[in-house]
Motif scaffolding. Structure first.
Motif, mmCIF file in Angstrom:
data_model
loop_
_atom_site.group_PDB
_atom_site.id
_atom_site.type_symbol
_atom_site.label_atom_id
_atom_site.label_comp_id
_atom_site.label_asym_id
_atom_site.label_seq_id
_atom_site.Cartn_x
_atom_site.Cartn_y
_atom_site.Cartn_z
ATOM 1 N N PRO A 161 127.540 19.134 20.993
ATOM 2 C CA PRO A 161 128.400 19.380 21.851
ATOM 3 C C PRO A 161 129.700 19.453 21.254
ATOM 4 C CG PRO A 161 128.075 17.184 22.160
ATOM 5 C CD PRO A 161 127.041 17.765 21.277
ATOM 6 N N SER A 162 130.786 20.520 21.473
ATOM 7 C CA SER A 162 131.942 20.588 21.136
ATOM 8 C C SER A 162 132.963 20.986 22.338
ATOM 9 C CB SER A 162 131.885 21.847 20.171
ATOM 10 O OG SER A 162 131.808 22.862 20.690
ATOM 11 N N GLN A 163 134.088 20.834 22.060
ATOM 12 C CA GLN A 163 135.052 21.324 22.980
ATOM 13 C C GLN A 163 135.007 22.685 23.933
ATOM 14 O OE1 GLN A 163 137.332 19.222 24.517
ATOM 15 N NE2 GLN A 163 136.709 17.699 22.766
ATOM 16 N N GLU A 164 134.181 23.753 22.976
ATOM 17 C CA GLU A 164 133.942 24.942 23.277
ATOM 18 C C GLU A 164 132.890 25.140 24.581
ATOM 19 O OE1 GLU A 164 134.748 24.448 20.035
ATOM 20 O OE2 GLU A 164 136.904 24.657 20.656
ATOM 21 N N GLY A 165 131.636 24.295 23.800
ATOM 22 C CA GLY A 165 130.528 24.457 24.486
ATOM 23 C C GLY A 165 129.400 23.586 23.520
ATOM 24 N N LEU A 166 128.272 24.091 23.878
ATOM 25 C CA LEU A 166 127.035 23.253 23.481
ATOM 26 C C LEU A 166 126.238 24.198 22.491
ATOM 27 C CD1 LEU A 166 125.505 20.697 23.874
ATOM 28 C CD2 LEU A 166 124.090 21.998 25.527
ATOM 29 N N THR A 167 125.787 23.846 21.336
ATOM 30 C CA THR A 167 124.989 24.543 20.493
ATOM 31 C C THR A 167 123.491 23.867 20.354
ATOM 32 O OG1 THR A 167 126.751 24.968 18.968
ATOM 33 C CG2 THR A 167 124.569 25.201 18.111
ATOM 34 N N VAL A 168 122.490 24.703 20.846
ATOM 35 C CA VAL A 168 121.160 24.119 20.963
ATOM 36 C C VAL A 168 120.443 24.767 19.777
ATOM 37 C CG1 VAL A 168 119.334 24.146 22.678
ATOM 38 C CG2 VAL A 168 121.624 23.931 23.608
ATOM 39 N N ILE A 169 119.725 23.490 19.173
ATOM 40 C CA ILE A 169 118.737 24.116 18.278
ATOM 41 C C ILE A 169 117.442 23.632 18.454
ATOM 42 C CG2 ILE A 169 118.324 23.629 15.631
ATOM 43 C CD1 ILE A 169 121.444 23.023 15.416
ATOM 44 N N ASN A 170 116.493 24.452 18.903
ATOM 45 C CA ASN A 170 115.304 24.233 19.134
ATOM 46 C C ASN A 170 114.259 24.482 18.091
ATOM 47 O OD1 ASN A 170 115.641 23.287 21.652
ATOM 48 N ND2 ASN A 170 115.678 25.270 22.580
ATOM 49 N N LEU A 171 113.184 24.506 18.186
ATOM 50 C CA LEU A 171 112.098 24.875 17.016
ATOM 51 C C LEU A 171 112.385 26.015 16.386
ATOM 52 C CD1 LEU A 171 108.746 23.480 18.377
ATOM 53 C CD2 LEU A 171 109.945 22.577 16.568
ATOM 54 N N PHE A 172 112.486 27.335 17.141
ATOM 55 C CA PHE A 172 112.339 28.531 16.921
ATOM 56 C C PHE A 172 113.794 29.185 17.130
ATOM 57 C CE2 PHE A 172 108.073 27.503 17.565
ATOM 58 C CZ PHE A 172 107.659 27.630 16.203
ATOM 59 N N SER A 173 114.573 28.748 17.637
ATOM 60 C CA SER A 173 116.098 29.340 18.043
ATOM 61 C C SER A 173 117.349 28.367 18.020
ATOM 62 C CB SER A 173 115.874 29.865 19.654
ATOM 63 O OG SER A 173 115.816 28.618 20.278
ATOM 64 N N ARG A 174 118.234 29.092 17.803
ATOM 65 C CA ARG A 174 119.657 28.565 17.883
ATOM 66 C C ARG A 174 120.568 29.173 19.016
ATOM 67 N NH1 ARG A 174 123.120 25.829 13.557
ATOM 68 N NH2 ARG A 174 125.112 26.170 14.451
ATOM 69 N N ARG A 175 120.918 28.468 19.719
ATOM 70 C CA ARG A 175 121.890 29.288 20.902
ATOM 71 C C ARG A 175 123.129 28.459 20.953
ATOM 72 N NH1 ARG A 175 120.336 31.961 26.138
ATOM 73 N NH2 ARG A 175 122.374 32.613 26.840
ATOM 74 N N GLU A 176 124.167 29.147 21.151
ATOM 75 C CA GLU A 176 125.528 28.808 21.649
ATOM 76 C C GLU A 176 125.815 29.106 22.717
ATOM 77 O OE1 GLU A 176 128.611 29.238 18.492
ATOM 78 O OE2 GLU A 176 127.024 28.904 16.920
ATOM 79 N N ILE A 177 126.241 27.906 23.640
ATOM 80 C CA ILE A 177 126.501 28.177 25.048
ATOM 81 C C ILE A 177 127.696 27.798 25.349
ATOM 82 C CG2 ILE A 177 125.738 27.737 27.418
ATOM 83 C CD1 ILE A 177 122.988 27.127 26.185
ATOM 84 N N GLU A 178 128.732 28.461 26.198
ATOM 85 C CA GLU A 178 129.805 27.785 26.600
ATOM 86 C C GLU A 178 129.787 26.944 27.692
ATOM 87 O OE1 GLU A 178 132.951 30.966 26.887
ATOM 88 O OE2 GLU A 178 132.623 31.623 24.895
ATOM 89 N N ILE B 124 117.452 27.558 29.566
ATOM 90 C CA ILE B 124 117.347 27.293 28.336
ATOM 91 C C ILE B 124 117.100 25.815 28.259
ATOM 92 C CG2 ILE B 124 118.824 26.929 26.192
ATOM 93 C CD1 ILE B 124 118.685 29.689 26.860
ATOM 94 N N SER B 125 115.727 25.588 27.468
ATOM 95 C CA SER B 125 115.498 24.219 27.175
ATOM 96 C C SER B 125 116.226 23.586 26.129
ATOM 97 C CB SER B 125 114.035 24.146 26.744
ATOM 98 O OG SER B 125 113.086 24.623 27.727
ATOM 99 N N VAL B 126 116.394 22.063 26.209
ATOM 100 C CA VAL B 126 117.205 21.436 25.428
ATOM 101 C C VAL B 126 116.205 20.256 24.603
ATOM 102 C CG1 VAL B 126 118.918 19.974 24.770
ATOM 103 C CG2 VAL B 126 119.216 21.876 26.489
ATOM 104 N N MET B 127 115.335 20.632 23.676
ATOM 105 C CA MET B 127 114.128 20.088 23.120
ATOM 106 C C MET B 127 114.969 18.737 22.467
ATOM 107 S SD MET B 127 111.886 22.892 21.794
ATOM 108 C CE MET B 127 110.475 21.575 21.386
ATOM 109 N N ALA B 128 116.114 18.593 22.386
ATOM 110 C CA ALA B 128 116.757 17.211 21.865
ATOM 111 C C ALA B 128 116.861 16.139 22.825
ATOM 112 C CB ALA B 128 118.147 17.582 21.075
ATOM 113 N N ILE B 129 116.574 16.619 24.043
ATOM 114 C CA ILE B 129 116.764 15.320 25.132
ATOM 115 C C ILE B 129 115.405 15.405 25.634
ATOM 116 C CG2 ILE B 129 118.076 14.560 27.352
ATOM 117 C CD1 ILE B 129 120.500 16.325 26.337
ATOM 118 N N GLN B 130 114.573 14.411 25.450
ATOM 119 C CA GLN B 130 113.244 14.487 25.906
ATOM 120 C C GLN B 130 112.960 13.445 26.960
ATOM 121 O OE1 GLN B 130 110.706 14.569 22.696
ATOM 122 N NE2 GLN B 130 111.428 16.536 21.762
#
Length: 168
Positions: free
Chosen positions: A92-109, A135-141
């Motif tokens: 998380p950041s002030q602008e949004g959330l960067t989600v890093i999963n197994l095969f993808s990286r996605r920045e979401i505001e 979008i799945s957030v595999m870091a929170i299980q």
């Protein structure tokens, strides 16, 4: 209705989270799957190294140099695949959330996130975006038990905080 600090709405219920122990913008990481993947990666490296050098070069079933290299390479390949599970995180950041999963990286505001929850027995948190994409957030299980629910609550609180409309 105003909720007390340290609580957030998650899938229709209020969830408390331990903000006093974790800063709100700390990265989210799975705990149980990270440990299992790390132990598995080390076991693959050690096991395949032992296999490559324990089998002698004598007889019909012996290993030559090419076999040893191939066995080591296969062990490294398996360990690298397991290492990807260690890399799962949401930042998380002030602008949004960067989600890093197994095969993808996605920045979401933050304004793009419409809902958060463990949907339909999913193993990890799902973000429903305003454009109806999920979008799945595999870091929170879910496998992390109460900690997983607390982390989902922390994410829900971050979303609520960043979507709040300032008066004026």
């Amino acid at each position: 209705m105003k909720r007390p600090p340290g609580e957030a709405r998650l899938s229709g219920r209020t969830v408390a989270f331990g903000h006093e122990r974790r800063f709100p913008l700390c990265p989210f990481r799975a705990r149980r799957s990270t440990r299992v993947a790390l132990i598995g990666a080390v076991a693959c490296l050690v096991g395949f190294a032992i296999l490559a050098f324990a089998v002698t070069g004598e007889g019909e079933v012996g290993f030559n140099t090419g076999d040893r290299i191939g066995t080591l390479f296969f062990g490294v390949l398996l360990a690298a695949g397991l290492w990807r599970f260690v890399q799962l995180k949401a930042i998380p950041s002030q602008e949004g959330l960067t989600v890093i999963n197994l095969f993808s990286r996605r920045e979401i505001e933050w304004p793009e996130i419409a809902a958060i929850g463990f949907s339909d027995g999913a193993a990890w948190v799902t973000l429903e975006l305003t454009d109806t994409e999920e979008i799945s957030v595999m870091a929170i299980q879910r496998a992390d038990g109460a900690r997983g629910v607390a982390e989902a609550g922390r994410l829900a609180a971050l979303v609520a905080h960043h979507q709040r409309v300032e008066p004026g």
